[in-house]
Design a protein around this motif. Structure first.
Motif, mmCIF file in Angstrom:
data_model
loop_
_atom_site.group_PDB
_atom_site.id
_atom_site.type_symbol
_atom_site.label_atom_id
_atom_site.label_comp_id
_atom_site.label_asym_id
_atom_site.label_seq_id
_atom_site.Cartn_x
_atom_site.Cartn_y
_atom_site.Cartn_z
ATOM 1 N N HIS A 1 5.704 4.368 -7.993
ATOM 2 C CA HIS A 1 5.131 4.729 -9.289
ATOM 3 C C HIS A 1 3.660 4.345 -9.393
ATOM 4 C CE1 HIS A 1 9.116 5.833 -10.429
ATOM 5 N NE2 HIS A 1 9.553 4.652 -10.032
ATOM 6 N N ASP A 2 3.253 3.357 -8.615
ATOM 7 C CA ASP A 2 1.850 2.928 -8.617
ATOM 8 C C ASP A 2 1.476 2.514 -7.197
ATOM 9 O OD1 ASP A 2 -0.663 1.924 -9.052
ATOM 10 O OD2 ASP A 2 -0.013 0.217 -10.250
ATOM 11 N N ALA A 3 0.620 3.300 -6.578
ATOM 12 C CA ALA A 3 0.233 3.046 -5.189
ATOM 13 C C ALA A 3 -1.071 2.256 -5.076
ATOM 14 C CB ALA A 3 0.100 4.374 -4.455
ATOM 15 N N SER A 4 -1.592 1.794 -6.176
ATOM 16 C CA SER A 4 -2.910 1.149 -6.160
ATOM 17 C C SER A 4 -2.941 -0.169 -5.383
ATOM 18 C CB SER A 4 -3.414 0.927 -7.589
ATOM 19 O OG SER A 4 -2.550 0.065 -8.292
ATOM 20 N N ALA A 5 -1.804 -0.788 -5.125
ATOM 21 C CA ALA A 5 -1.777 -2.069 -4.413
ATOM 22 C C ALA A 5 -1.922 -1.904 -2.891
ATOM 23 C CB ALA A 5 -0.474 -2.808 -4.716
ATOM 24 N N TYR A 6 -1.965 -0.673 -2.410
ATOM 25 C CA TYR A 6 -2.015 -0.428 -0.964
ATOM 26 C C TYR A 6 -3.432 -0.094 -0.518
ATOM 27 C CZ TYR A 6 2.983 -0.414 -1.556
ATOM 28 O OH TYR A 6 4.257 -0.780 -1.876
ATOM 29 N N ASP A 7 -3.723 -0.428 0.752
ATOM 30 C CA ASP A 7 -5.057 -0.219 1.308
ATOM 31 C C ASP A 7 -5.169 1.046 2.146
ATOM 32 O OD1 ASP A 7 -6.008 -2.822 0.385
ATOM 33 O OD2 ASP A 7 -4.645 -3.634 1.911
ATOM 34 N N ALA A 8 -4.046 1.544 2.632
ATOM 35 C CA ALA A 8 -4.024 2.739 3.477
ATOM 36 C C ALA A 8 -2.679 3.429 3.315
ATOM 37 C CB ALA A 8 -4.253 2.364 4.943
ATOM 38 N N PHE A 9 -2.657 4.730 3.662
ATOM 39 C CA PHE A 9 -1.463 5.532 3.401
ATOM 40 C C PHE A 9 -1.164 6.488 4.550
ATOM 41 C CE2 PHE A 9 -3.599 4.474 -0.484
ATOM 42 C CZ PHE A 9 -2.590 4.019 -1.308
ATOM 43 N N VAL A 10 0.122 6.649 4.829
ATOM 44 C CA VAL A 10 0.612 7.715 5.696
ATOM 45 C C VAL A 10 1.640 8.443 4.839
ATOM 46 C CG1 VAL A 10 1.745 8.333 7.849
ATOM 47 C CG2 VAL A 10 0.282 6.290 7.757
ATOM 48 N N ILE A 11 1.365 9.707 4.545
ATOM 49 C CA ILE A 11 2.175 10.460 3.585
ATOM 50 C C ILE A 11 2.678 11.735 4.242
ATOM 51 C CG2 ILE A 11 2.219 11.526 1.297
ATOM 52 C CD1 ILE A 11 -0.366 9.835 0.701
ATOM 53 N N GLY A 12 3.977 11.980 4.129
ATOM 54 C CA GLY A 12 4.541 13.168 4.747
ATOM 55 C C GLY A 12 5.518 13.895 3.857
#
Length: 174
Positions: free
Chosen positions: A41-52
């Protein structure tokens, strides 16, 4: 760096690839969390992303596209890798080439919400049950093959390349 590997799946093939990528990044010392798009619901705590996302009708699943739109602010300015899971390896030429050429169209539809470091198209697992009776018949008539076509060696190589970039970003921060 805290990395979020997130996926939208229809039949589980994309989830399997996301789990593999997360495991490969963890094995290389990264702090990784893997989740379905519905769980974030909130991705702001992450520094990098792999999204598929799985690809149906030459587009990401709606929940995958909605995740990118909903998390647009959290993704901005951070490294993002995208992957799509479709049918190219399950089709025979020339349909296989046609399906692979569609990768540019799939990616173009996502670029309003994200500027990815890289995008990859993988082939997933294809079952007759997932296509339904009529869909399976048409798929077979077009030369399609059923089976698990995920190329784990290629997925591992891509995961390693992501890890290398993340390590470089971490080293530059120090």
């Amino acid at each position: 760096m805290k990395v979020l590997v997130v996926y939208a799946t229809a039949e589980g093939s994309t989830a399997g690839i996301a789990d593999w990528i997360a495991g490969a990044l963890l094995a290389r010392g990264h702090d990784v969390v893997v989740r379905s798009v519905d769980e974030v619901h909130d991705a702001s705590a992450y520094d990098a992303f792999v999204i598929g996302s799985a690809v149906h009708d030459q587009a990401w699943l709606p929940v995958g596209r909605e995740f990118l739109t909903r998390q647009r602010r959290a993704l901005r300015g951070k490294p993002v890798w995208l992957f799509s899971v479709g049918l190219p390896g399950a089709l025979r030429d020339p349909l296989s080439r046609w399906a692979a050429w569609g990768e540019a169209d799939v990616l173009a539809a996502l670029l309003d919400d994200v500027d990815p470091v890289e995008h990859r198209l993988f082939t997933g697992a294809v079952t007759a049950e997932a296509l339904g009776r009529f869909g399976a018949l048409v798929f077979r008539l077009l030369g399609g093959r059923f089976g698990d076509f995920r190329d784990w060696a290629e997925i591992e190589r891509w995961s390693a390349s992501i890890s290398d970039v993340l390590a470089g970003i971490e080293a530059a921060r120090c």
